[in-house]
Design a protein around this motif. Structure first.
Motif, PDB file in Angstrom:
ATOM      1  N   ARG A  89      -0.350   5.658  -3.695  1.00 17.22           N
ATOM      2  CA  ARG A  89       0.833   5.715  -2.844  1.00 17.22           C
ATOM      3  C   ARG A  89       1.719   4.508  -3.131  1.00 17.22           C
ATOM      4  O   ARG A  89       1.245   3.508  -3.695  1.00 17.22           O
ATOM      5  CB  ARG A  89       0.435   5.779  -1.376  1.00 17.22           C
ATOM      6  CG  ARG A  89      -0.208   4.513  -0.855  1.00 17.22           C
ATOM      7  CD  ARG A  89      -0.725   4.722   0.548  1.00 17.22           C
ATOM      8  NE  ARG A  89      -1.193   3.443   1.057  1.00 17.22           N
ATOM      9  CZ  ARG A  89      -1.065   3.069   2.292  1.00 17.22           C
ATOM     10  NH1 ARG A  89      -0.511   3.864   3.173  1.00 17.22           N
ATOM     11  NH2 ARG A  89      -1.509   1.898   2.685  1.00 17.22           N
ATOM     12  N   PRO A  90       2.983   4.571  -2.775  1.00 12.89           N
ATOM     13  CA  PRO A  90       3.888   3.452  -3.067  1.00 12.89           C
ATOM     14  C   PRO A  90       3.356   2.131  -2.496  1.00 12.89           C
ATOM     15  O   PRO A  90       2.951   2.060  -1.338  1.00 12.89           O
ATOM     16  CB  PRO A  90       5.190   3.867  -2.384  1.00 12.89           C
ATOM     17  CG  PRO A  90       5.126   5.356  -2.336  1.00 12.89           C
ATOM     18  CD  PRO A  90       3.666   5.681  -2.136  1.00 12.89           C
ATOM     19  N   ALA A  92       4.864  -0.448  -1.642  1.00  3.88           N
ATOM     20  CA  ALA A  92       5.677  -0.973  -0.542  1.00  3.88           C
ATOM     21  C   ALA A  92       5.100  -0.577   0.817  1.00  3.88           C
ATOM     22  O   ALA A  92       5.285  -1.301   1.803  1.00  3.88           O
ATOM     23  CB  ALA A  92       7.113  -0.490  -0.664  1.00  3.88           C
ATOM     24  N   GLU A  93       4.389   0.550   0.862  1.00  5.92           N
ATOM     25  CA  GLU A  93       3.799   0.985   2.126  1.00  5.92           C
ATOM     26  C   GLU A  93       2.685   0.049   2.611  1.00  5.92           C
ATOM     27  O   GLU A  93       2.331   0.057   3.780  1.00  5.92           O
ATOM     28  CB  GLU A  93       3.253   2.409   1.999  1.00  5.92           C
ATOM     29  CG  GLU A  93       4.339   3.441   1.811  1.00  5.92           C
ATOM     30  CD  GLU A  93       3.786   4.840   1.626  1.00  5.92           C
ATOM     31  OE1 GLU A  93       2.571   5.057   1.818  1.00  5.92           O
ATOM     32  OE2 GLU A  93       4.588   5.730   1.285  1.00  5.92           O
ATOM     33  N   ASP A  94       2.137  -0.754   1.689  1.00  2.00           N
ATOM     34  CA  ASP A  94       1.055  -1.673   2.039  1.00  2.00           C
ATOM     35  C   ASP A  94       1.537  -3.071   2.414  1.00  2.00           C
ATOM     36  O   ASP A  94       0.735  -3.899   2.839  1.00  2.00           O
ATOM     37  CB  ASP A  94       0.068  -1.801   0.864  1.00  2.00           C
ATOM     38  CG  ASP A  94      -0.681  -0.511   0.600  1.00  2.00           C
ATOM     39  OD1 ASP A  94      -0.866   0.274   1.547  1.00  2.00           O
ATOM     40  OD2 ASP A  94      -1.085  -0.293  -0.556  1.00  2.00           O
ATOM     41  N   ASP A 100      10.154  -8.719   4.420  1.00  2.00           N
ATOM     42  CA  ASP A 100      11.587  -8.724   4.112  1.00  2.00           C
ATOM     43  C   ASP A 100      12.264 -10.028   4.541  1.00  2.00           C
ATOM     44  O   ASP A 100      13.410 -10.288   4.159  1.00  2.00           O
ATOM     45  CB  ASP A 100      12.282  -7.543   4.786  1.00  2.00           C
ATOM     46  CG  ASP A 100      11.873  -6.221   4.164  1.00  2.00           C
ATOM     47  OD1 ASP A 100      11.547  -6.197   2.959  1.00  2.00           O
ATOM     48  OD2 ASP A 100      11.876  -5.207   4.889  1.00  2.00           O
TER      49      ASP A 100
END
Length: 133
Positions: A89-90, A92-94, A100
């Motif tokens: 999975r991407p 970024a989801e982790d 940010d």
């Protein structure tokens, strides 16, 4: 009734054969057009080189996705046929909340660390035969 038995580990050439059966054409140009019409990026040159066994490159994710769609198989099957690991999975989801808010120096450090880990994994993958696990 199929004319050939499916190999235990499919190849991209086998997926081409499935695509021919599914779409009723053995034209690499027509298969590329069909793939593009459905949002996949692959050239007829790539398809024809894979069909003939002359393709000497590591298939891109776009090529693998196109072959999966053309052959009507899951992405995992196409990645296996290409000798590649199916992406997870991407990433970024982790990432944790607050990532940010990192400043430019922290972001640069994190990205450089990830680049080093990706490069290391690619070297390991290139040296490790795929055992099907």
């Amino acid at each position: 009734m199929p004319t050939t038995a499916q190999p235990q580990s499919p190849t991209l050439q086998h997926l081409f054969d499935l695509a021919v059966d599914k779409h009723g054409t053995n034209s690499g140009r027509r298969l590329a057009e069909l793939a593009r019409e459905h949002g996949f990026e692959v050239t007829h040159t790539t398809i024809n080189q894979i069909r003939s066994g002359a393709y000497k490159f590591r298939p891109s994710e776009d090529t693998i996705a196109a072959f999966a769609w053309l052959a009507g198989v899951p992405a995992e099957t196409a990645y296996d046929a290409a000798g590649r690991r199916t992406p997870g999975r991407p990433f970024a989801e982790d990432l944790p909340p607050g990532v940010d808010n990192l400043g430019p120096r922290e972001r640069k450090a994190a990205v450089e660390m990830l680049r080093a880990l990706v490069a290391q994994q690619e070297r390991i993958d290139a040296l490790t035969p795929d055992d099907g696990a």
